[in-house]
Scaffold this motif. Structure first.
Motif, PDB file in Angstrom:
ATOM      1  N   CYS A 139       0.818  -1.225   0.000  1.00 27.20           N
ATOM      2  CA  CYS A 139       0.000   0.000   0.000  1.00 27.20           C
ATOM      3  C   CYS A 139       0.850   1.272   0.000  1.00 27.20           C
ATOM      4  CB  CYS A 139      -0.971   0.050   1.177  1.00 27.20           C
ATOM      5  SG  CYS A 139      -2.077  -1.348   1.294  1.00 27.20           S
TER       6      CYS A 139
ATOM      7  N   SER B 264      -1.055   4.079  -1.681  1.00 28.91           N
ATOM      8  CA  SER B 264      -2.461   3.737  -1.897  1.00 28.91           C
ATOM      9  C   SER B 264      -3.171   3.730  -0.552  1.00 28.91           C
ATOM     10  CB  SER B 264      -2.607   2.346  -2.509  1.00 28.91           C
ATOM     11  OG  SER B 264      -1.768   2.177  -3.603  1.00 28.91           O
TER      12      SER B 264
ATOM     13  N   CYS C  98      -7.614   1.686  -3.235  1.00 28.75           N
ATOM     14  CA  CYS C  98      -6.687   0.560  -3.317  1.00 28.75           C
ATOM     15  C   CYS C  98      -6.255   0.402  -4.767  1.00 28.75           C
ATOM     16  CB  CYS C  98      -7.421  -0.683  -2.812  1.00 28.75           C
ATOM     17  SG  CYS C  98      -6.784  -2.261  -3.383  1.00 28.75           S
ATOM     18  N   SER C  99      -5.016   0.029  -4.986  1.00 30.24           N
ATOM     19  CA  SER C  99      -4.490  -0.038  -6.350  1.00 30.24           C
ATOM     20  C   SER C  99      -4.778  -1.370  -7.053  1.00 30.24           C
ATOM     21  CB  SER C  99      -2.998   0.256  -6.365  1.00 30.24           C
ATOM     22  OG  SER C  99      -2.800   1.613  -6.092  1.00 30.24           O
TER      23      SER C  99
ATOM     24  N   CYS D  53      -1.286  -4.485  -6.466  1.00 34.95           N
ATOM     25  CA  CYS D  53       0.012  -4.577  -5.795  1.00 34.95           C
ATOM     26  C   CYS D  53       0.113  -5.727  -4.801  1.00 34.95           C
ATOM     27  CB  CYS D  53       0.430  -3.254  -5.189  1.00 34.95           C
ATOM     28  SG  CYS D  53      -0.848  -2.044  -5.008  1.00 34.95           S
ATOM     29  N   CYS D  54      -1.006  -6.108  -4.169  1.00 32.52           N
ATOM     30  CA  CYS D  54      -0.949  -7.286  -3.307  1.00 32.52           C
ATOM     31  C   CYS D  54      -0.518  -8.491  -4.133  1.00 32.52           C
ATOM     32  CB  CYS D  54      -2.323  -7.587  -2.711  1.00 32.52           C
ATOM     33  SG  CYS D  54      -2.696  -6.633  -1.249  1.00 32.52           S
TER      34      CYS D  54
END
Ligand SMILES: Cc1cc2nc3c(=O)[nH]c(=O)nc-3n(C[C@H](O)[C@H](O)[C@H](O)COP(=O)(O)OP(=O)(O)OC[C@H]3O[C@@H](n4cnc5c(N)ncnc54)[C@H](O)[C@@H]3O)c2cc1C
Ligand SMILES: Cc1cc2nc3c(=O)[nH]c(=O)nc-3n(C[C@H](O)[C@H](O)[C@H](O)COP(=O)(O)OP(=O)(O)OC[C@H]3O[C@@H](n4cnc5c(N)ncnc54)[C@H](O)[C@@H]3O)c2cc1C
Ligand code: SF4
Ligand code: SF4
Ligand code: SF4
Ligand code: SF4
Lengths: 644, 437
Positions: free
Chosen positions: B256, B259, B269-270, B273-274
C-alpha cells in the motif's frame, strides 16, 4: 525431394537457455540432412526475430523452417504467420517445444535437458523434411450468435453484437430476463437501482430488430462447428398468451390456490404457481410454473389470456457461434453451517437484501425488530482444499460493506458487526469500506483456523470470535440477526456444459483458454464465455467481459466466411475396403460411406473433421491418412527419436 | 491554435484514433482492425507495449510476461489496418463540422531513419555519453543513442538529444548510414471518426513518503525496479541490492505504498500490488532459495480468479505475511534497514532488520490527455480517472460523444480486466461507427 530447411533455436530470454545448452543443440543438428542454416534467437517471437526468419525464407529460398521454442499452444500461429508472409506455405513450418518439454521439465539437469532438446529438434527436422504445402479451406460462416442467458451480461452481449451488425438469438431459461441484478435494490459502485438497470437493458433489447428473445428457452441439442452450428431449442409453455392487464394478472395470482417458496426472495416469502414478474424482471407478463400448477383452472376465470393447453415447442436455429452468459448462484450454506437452517435468525446476504427491500422503514425479521446485525464473511469461499471452494468470491466484501451502509441509512438505528477474514474492497471499492468504517461499523477479523462461534442463550444470540485485530483477544457480541455472506458458485448447468463441451476449472466455473490474454474464449472454437459463469464478478466486470466477448466473436464472423485448418483426414479409395473402423472411431461423425466405381469406400466430410487423428491408427490397410501429420511424417519423427 | 499549412505533412482519415499503446490500446486496436476498421495507434514512447512488456512474469499463472505480450505486440505492429506512430503525442483534438475529430499530432525526431535501422547496436558501442536507463527504472545505464530494450517494437535506435554530446561517433559507426541529426519535430494533422483513450496509469513516486526513505536509502527500491530484476530481459543476471551489489537475503515488502492513503491524496486501493508482490515473493524464493521474504500488509486483496490460491501457495512456499503498517524505516551503516511497525498479531510495536526493502507502489491516474480536447471537456472522476458517464450500462462511454476509454485509464486493474475493458471499448466504438454511417 531435397529441401532447404532453416532451424531456429530460441533462448526465450533465459527461459530455455538457462537449462538447455543452445550452442550444443545448434552444433548437434547442423549436419542433419537438408538443414541449410541453424541460428539462435533471444526471443524468436519478437518482431525483429520474426523479420529475420522472414528474410531468411525469402533470401535463402528456404522450403521449410523449424523453430525450437515454446509450446505450439502459444506460438504455432505466430510462426505460421511468419512463413506465410514470407511466401512459404505455413504447413512447411514445424514447432518444437523445448521450453515446456526440456528446459522447464528438466530444470535440475542441464545435460539431460540438452540431450532431450537435441532429439526433439531432430524429430522436428524429420517432420519438416516430409512436410507438404497445404491449402486451407474457406467455408461460409453465419454472422449469427446464440447468446445463452439474459442477465445483465447476456443482454449487454446481445446489444453489443446487434449494434455491430450481428444477428442475435437471446436464449433465457427463465420466463423473465434480468438475472440476479434486480434482486439487490441499490447497487455499487454508483448507487444505481438494479431493477432500473435491467429495465433499461430490456428496452434496448426489444428495440433492436436483429435480436430475437426467447424466454423459457433452453438449448437441448447442438451439432456442427464454428460458423455453422445447428441447434434445437425447447420452449417451455408460459400458459399465458398476449399481454394481460395488471388487474387481471393480480386477480389470477390471487385466485391461484397453489403456494410455493418464492425463489426471487430466496424462500423468505411464498408465491403462487401463477407467477407475477417482480420489479426489474421482463417481460412484465405472468407465467405459470408448470412444476407447481395443479391445472385446477382457477386462474383462467380471472385472466382470459391464460391458456393451459400450451405445450413444449421445439425450434431449430442456425448460428455461427455461442456466447454463454449463464451467471451464478449464491452459495447455499449447509444445514447447520453457522446455525443456518437451525437458528431462526440466521439468513444469507442475498436473503437479507430481499428483506431490506421488503421492509419499509423498520427492519423486522420473524416479527422481531432488528438492531444489531452480525455479518459473517467468506461463507462458502476461501475454504480448505478438501472442503470445497478455495476461491475468493470477489463481490462480497464490497457488497456487504454497501449493505451495511444502506441498512443504516434506510432503517436508522442499526449497529453493524463485520466478522471478516481481511476486507477485500479492491480498487475504487475501498471507498465503500471507508464509508462503513466512518459510520461506526465494527470490524473484527478471524482466520479459518478459528471461525466465529454462534451460541443461543435464552432468546438471545451471541457471536464469539478470537479477533486478529486486537491481538487475538476473545470478543463476544449479541446479535439480533446473523447474515452469512455467501459467495458465488456457478449455476448448475450440466445439460448445457455437456452440449457445448465447455471445460470447467477446479472451481467449477467455465474455463477460458488463456487466463491473462484471452479471458472470454474457450478451447472450443465458436464458444465464448462471459460474465459470472467464468468467475465471480460485479456488474461492471460482467458488462466489460460481455462486451469483450461481443467484440471478439463479431470480428471473427463479420467477414461471413472462415478458413478451416487443412489438417484433415484423407482417404485413399484404392486402398480402402470399407471395414467401417474409421467411422466408428471418429468422435465427430466426419466419416461417411460412398461408392466409387461400385466399390464402397470411406469419405471424409471436411467441415466436420477436426483433424484429431482417431481414424488413422484403426485403419487395417493404411488407407486413411491425416494431412500435416501423415504416417510418413510421424514414422520419420519416431526414427529420429529412436536414433539415440 | 492556428495550424500552419506548410507543417502539415499528412492529411488522412482514420476510423479510430487510439491514444496509448499499452495492452489496452493494442487490444482495442486489434479488435477494431479485425473488424475491418482503419486504426491509428499513437504512442508517446519509442516502443509499444506499455508497462506489461517490462514485467517479469504475471500473476497468478506465472506466464513470462514478455512471452505472452510480444505476440500481441507484433500482431499489432504488422496488422494491415493499423498504423502506428511512436514518439508521438496528441496536441489537440477538436470536433469538426462533419462530426469528426480533427487531430493535431506532434512526432518527436528519432534522429535515426526508422526504416533503414537494422538494430545492430554499433551506434550504442560507439556513443560516449552514459545516462540512466529509464526502461530499467534507473537500475542501469544506457547510451545517448540506444535501443529502448531487447524486445522493443520497433527495435530501432533513437537518440536522446538532451543527453547527446553531438560528437557524431554514432554517425560514423552506423553501417546503414541511418543517423540523421537534421530530423525535426513534425506536426501531423489527421482526421478520426472516433477516439479511444488508453493512456494507462502512472506509478506512485514514493519520494513523497519521507518516512520510507526512498531516494535517500539506496536499498529501498520500488516494485517496478524489482520487476525488472526478475524479468528475462533483466539488467543483471542475479538479484542485487543497489548499495553494494550484495545478493540480499532478508527482503521486505511494504504494501500500500501510496495507496489507501489520504495523506498522499489517493484513498483507493491499487488493486494489483498485493498480487504482484505475492508474485515477486514467489519468484524471489525461487531465485534465492535461502532468502527470507517478509511482506508487511494491511489487507491482502487476493480477489480474482486463482488469486487466493496463489496467495496460499506463497505462504506454503515460506513467504512471511506480517499484518502491520510500517511507521518508519531507518538505515544502518552497512546499508541494512530497520522497519518499525505495529505487529497486529501481538499488538506490539516491533522492529525488524532487512537488507532490501521493496515498496509496493500504487497505481495513479494519468489524466494529462484530457487537456488536448478542445471545445468539449473530457471529464475525470474524483480520483482523476477518465469519468465513465454510464458506468454500469456502457463503461467505455465518456463525457464526449465518440470518445471512449479503455484499461487503466478508467481505474486500477490487472491485465485480464484491462483486456476485457479494451474489448468493451472496441464494441462501443464499432457500434458508434456503425451508427455514424
Ligand atoms: C447479494 C449480492 C449483492 C450484489 N451486489 C452488487 C452490487 O452492489 N454491485 C455490483 O456490481 N454487483 C453486485 N452483485 C453481483 C451481480 O449480481 C452480478 O455481477 C450480476 O448479476 C452478474 O450478471 P450475469 O449476467 O453474469 O449473471 P446472472 O445475473 O446470474 O444472469 C444469468 C442469466 O442466465 C440465465 N441462465 C442460466 N443458465 C441458463 C441456461 N442453461 N440457458 C438459458 N439461460 C440460462 C439465468 O436464468 C439468468 O437470467 C451482487 C451479488 C449478490 C449475490
Ligand atoms: C510492478 C507492477 C507489476 C504488475 N504485475 C502484474 C501482473 O503480474 N499481472 C497483471 O495482470 N497485472 C500486473 N500489473 C498491472 C498491469 O501492468 C496493468 O494492468 C496493465 O499494464 C495496464 O495496461 P494499460 O494499457 O491500461 O496501461 P499502460 O501499460 O500504462 O499503457 C499505457 C500506454 O499509453 C502510453 N501513453 C500515456 N499517455 C500517453 C499520451 N498522452 N500519448 C500517447 N501515449 C500515451 C504510455 O506510454 C503506455 O505505453 C502490474 C503493475 C505493476 C506496476
Ligand atoms: S470478497 Fe470478501 S467475503 Fe467474499 S470471499 Fe473474498 S474475502 Fe470473503
Ligand atoms: S481426423 Fe478425427 S475428426 Fe477427422 S475424420 Fe479422422 S477421426 Fe474424424
Ligand atoms: S542506428 Fe545504425 S548503428 Fe544504430 S542500431 Fe540502427 S543501424 Fe545499427
Ligand atoms: S492491492 Fe494490496 S498493496 Fe495494493 S493498495 Fe490494495 S491493499 Fe494495498
Amino acid at each position: 525431394m531435397k529441401k532447404k530447411i532453416g532451424v531456429y533455436v530460441c533462448h526465450c530470454g533465459g527461459n530455455i537457455s538457462d537449462h538447455v545448452d543452445i550452442e550444443k543443440v545448434k552444433a548437434a543438428v547442423r549436419d542433419e540432412a537438408d538443414v541449410y542454416l541453424v541460428k539462435n534467437t533471444l526471443f524468436a517471437c519478437a518482431d525483429s526475430s520474426q523479420k529475420e526468419i522472414g528474410s531468411d525464407i525469402e533470401n535463402e529460398h528456404l522450403d521449410a523452417i523449424v523453430v525450437a521454442s515454446c509450446s505450439p499452444k502459444l506460438h504455432l500461429n505466430t510462426f505460421r504467420g511468419v512463413a506465410q508472409r514470407a511466401g512459404l506455405n505455413p504447413y512447411n513450418y514445424v514447432q518444437v517445444n523445448i521450453r515446456e518439454q526440456s528446459s522447464w521439465a528438466h530444470s535440475d539437469n542441464k545435460t539431460g535437458a540438452t540431450e532431450k532438446a537435441i532429439l526433439l529438434v531432430k524429430a522436428g527436422i524429420a517432420k519438416a523434411k516430409e512436410s507438404e504445402a497445404l491449402q486451407s479451406l474457406k467455408i461460409p460462416a453465419a454472422n449469427v450468435v446464440a447468446v445463452i442467458g439474459a442477465g445483465v451480461g447476456g443482454m449487454k452481449t446481445a446489444i453489443g453484437l446487434a449494434d455491430m451488425g450481428t444477428e442475435v438469438y437471446l436464449i433465457e431459461k427463465d420466463f423473465f430476463v434480468g438475472g440476479r441484478t434486480p434482486q439487490w435494490g441499490t447497487v455499487s459502485p454508483n448507487g444505481d437501482e438494479g431493477a432500473i438497470l435491467t429495465e433499461k437493458l430490456y428496452k434496448e433489447v426489444v428495440r433492436r430488430p436483429n435480436i430475437t428473445l426467447f424466454t423459457g428457452a433452453e438449448l437441448v441439442e447442438k451439432s456442427g462447428s464454428i460458423g455453422n452450428f445447428d441447434l434445437k431449442i425447447a420452449l417451455r409453455p408460459r400458459f399465458v398468451s398476449g399481454n394481460p392487464s395488471t388487474e387481471a394478472m393480480q386477480r389470477a395470482a390471487e385466485a391461484c390456490p397453489v403456494a410455493v417458496k418464492d425463489d426471487f426472495n430466496f424462500g423468505l416469502t411464498n408465491r403462487r404457481a401463477f407467477m407475477l414478474p417482480a420489479q426489474g424482471q421482463f417481460p412484465q407478463v405472468p407465467a405459470i410454473d408448470q412444476s407447481a400448477c395443479t391445472r385446477c383452472g382457477e386462474c383462467t376465470a380471472a385472466c382470459h389470456e391464460v391458456d393451459l393447453t400450451q405445450e413444449v415447442q421445439t425450434i431449430t436455429l442456425h448460428v455461427g457461434a455461442f456466447v454463454v452468459n449463464t451467471g451464478f448462484d449464491p452459495y447455499q450454506p449447509a444445514q447447520g453451517e453457522y446455525g443456518y437452517g437451525e437458528l431462526d435468525n440466521v439468513i444469507t446476504l442475498p436473503q437479507f437484501r430481499r428483506l431490506m427491500e421488503m421492509n419499509e422503514s423498520e427492519l423486522v425479521f420473524n416479527g422481531k425488530k432488528i438492531k444489531k446485525i452480525a455479518y459473517i464473511y467468506c461463507v462458502g469461499s476461501r475454504q480448505d482444499d478438501d472442503e470445497g471452494n478455495t476461491y475468493c468470491s470477489r463481490y462480497c466484501c464490497t457488497a456487504t460493506s454497501l449493505t451495511a451502509v444502506l441498512a443504516k441509512k434506510k432503517f436508522g438505528n442499526i449497529i453493524n458487526f463485520h466478522f471478516n477474514r481481511g476486507i477485500r474492497t479492491y480498487g475504487k471499492h475501498e471507498l465503500v469500506y471507508e464509508a462503513a468504517s466512518k459510520q461506526g461499523d465494527i470490524f473484527l477479523q478471524f482466520s479459518l483456523k478459528s471461525i466465529p462461534q454462534i451460541e443461543k442463550r435464552g432468546n438471545k444470540t451471541y457471536v464469539k470470535v478470537k479477533d486478529i485485530l486486537t491481538a487475538g483477544k476473545e470478543l463476544e457480541t449479541e446479535a439480533d440477526l446473523i447474515v452469512l455472506v455467501t459467495g458465488m458458485v456457478p449455476r448448475k448447468n450440466e445439460l448445457l456444459a455437456q452440449q457445448l463441451k465447455i471445460p470447467t476449472g477446479r472451481d467449477h466455473f467455465f474455463n477460458e483458454i488463456h487466463m491473462k490474454l484471452r479471458p472470454v474464449e474457450t478451447v472450443i472454437d465458436g464458444v465464448l464465455i462471459a460474465g459470472t459463469c467464468q468467475s465471480p464478478k460485479n456488474i461492471l466486470e460482467t458488462v466489460n467481459s460481455s462486451m469483450a466477448a461481443a467484440a471478439k466473436i463479431n470480428s471473427v464472423l463479420t467477414k461471413g466466411e472462415l478458413s478451416l485448418e487443412p489438417t484433415l483426414a484423407k482417404v485413399n479409395p484404392a486402398a480402402c475396403d470399407w471395414c467401417d473402423n474409421c467411422s466408428k472411431a471418429c468422435p465427430f461423425d466426419a466419416i461417411l460411406q460412398t461408392e466409387i466405381n461400385g466399390k464402397k469406400v470411406a469419405r471424409v466430410n471436411e467441415s466436420n473433421c477436426k483433424g484429431c487423428g482417431m481414424c488413422t491408427p484403426v485403419c487395417p490397410t493404411d488407407a486413411i491418412d491425416l494431412a500435416g501429420y501423415t504416417n510418413a511424417q510421424v514414422e520419420s519423427m519416431i526414427d529420429a527419436l529412436a536414433e539415440a | 491554435m492556428e495550424i500552419q499549412q506548410e507543417t502539415c505533412i499528412n492529411e488522412s482519415l482514420y476510423d479510430v484514433l487510439v491514444i496509448g499503446a499499452g495492452i489496452a490500446g493494442e487490444e482495442s486496436a486489434l479488435k477494431l482492425a479485425d473488424m475491418g476498421y482503419r486504426v491509428l495507434l499513437v504512442e508517446k514512447e519509442p516502443s509499444i507495449g506499455g508497462k506489461m512488456i517490462l514485467l517479469s512474469k504475471v500473476f497468478p499463472t506465472l506466464d513470462c510476461a514478455a512471452c505472452i505480450t510480444t505476440p500481441k505486440v507484433s500482431e499489432t505492429a504488422r496488422h494491415p489496418n493499423i498504423t502506428i506512430l511512436t514518439l508521438t503525442e496528441v496536441e489537440e483534438i477538436v470536433r469538426d463540422t462533419k462530426n469528426r475529430f480533427s487531430v493535431t499530432l506532434k512526432k518527436k525526431p528519432r534522429y535515426v531513419v526508422e526504416k533503414d535501422c537494422t538494430g545492430c547496436q554499433e551506434c550504442e558501442k560507439a556513443c560516449p555519453a552514459i545516462v540512466n536507463d529509464q526502461f530499467q527504472f534507473n537500475l542501469t545505464a544506457r547510451k545517448a543513442v540506444y535501443i529502448p530494450f531487447t524486445i522493443a517494437n520497433p527495435r530501432v535506435a533513437l537518440i536522446d538529444i538532451d543527453n547527446c554530446l553531438l560528437c557524431g561517433a554514432c554517425e560514423k559507426a552506423c553501417p546503414s548510414n541511418c543517423i540523421d541529426f537534421t530530423q525535426k519535430e513534425e506536426q501531423l494533422k489527421i482526421t478520426a471518426k472516433s477516439v479511444i483513450v488508453s493512456t494507462g496509469f502512472k506509478l506512485f513516486d514514493p519520494i513523497q513518503i519521507e518516512r520510507y526513505g526512498f531516494g535517500r536509502y539506496k536499498n529501498v527500491i520500488t516494485s517496478m525496479q524489482m520487476e525488472r530484476q526478475l524479468a528475462p530481459t533483466r539488467p543483471f543476471n542475479n538479484i542485487l541490492r543497489p548499495s553494494d551489489g550484495k545478493v540480499p537475503d532478508k527482503i521486505a515488502y511494504v504494501f500500500c505504498a501510496g495507496s489507501r492513503d489520504h495523506t498522499v491524496g489517493n484513498p483507493i486501493c491499487s488493486q494489483v500490488c498485493c498480487m504482484y508482490s505475492t508474485k515477486q515473493a514467489q519468484l524471489l524464493m525461487g531465485a534465492l532459495p535461502m532468502a527470507d521474504v517478509s511482506l508487511y500488509y494491511i489487507n491482502i486483496r487476493a480477489f480474482g480468479k486463482g488469486f487466493d490460491e496463489f496467495y496460499e501457495q506463497a505462504k506454503d512456499m515460506g513467504a512471511k505475511y506480517v499484518k502491520g503498517k510500517i511507521a518508519s524505516i531507518t538505515e544502518k551503516e552497512n546499508g541494512n534497514l530497520i522497519l518499525r511497525y505495529e505487529d497486529i498479531a501481538t499488538g506490539k510495536v516491533t522492529e525488524k532488520e532487512h537488507d532490501l526493502v521493496v515498496l509496493s507502489v500504487g497505481i495513479l491516474a494519468n489524466p494529462g490527455i484530457t487537456r488536448v480536447f478542445k471545445k468539449e471537456r473530457l471529464e475525470t472522476d474524483a480520483l482523476n480517472y477518465i469519468r465513465q458517464t454510464d458506468l454500469l450500462q456502457s463503461p467505455a462511454i465518456t463525457s464526449i460523444e465518440g470518445v471512449f476509454a479503455a484499461g487503466t485509464a478508467t481505474a486500477p486493474m490487472d491485465i485480464p480486466d484491462t483486456i476485457m475493458s479494451a474489448g468493451a471499448a472496441a464494441t462501443e466504438t464499432s457500434s458508434y461507427l456503425a451508427r455514424l454511417s
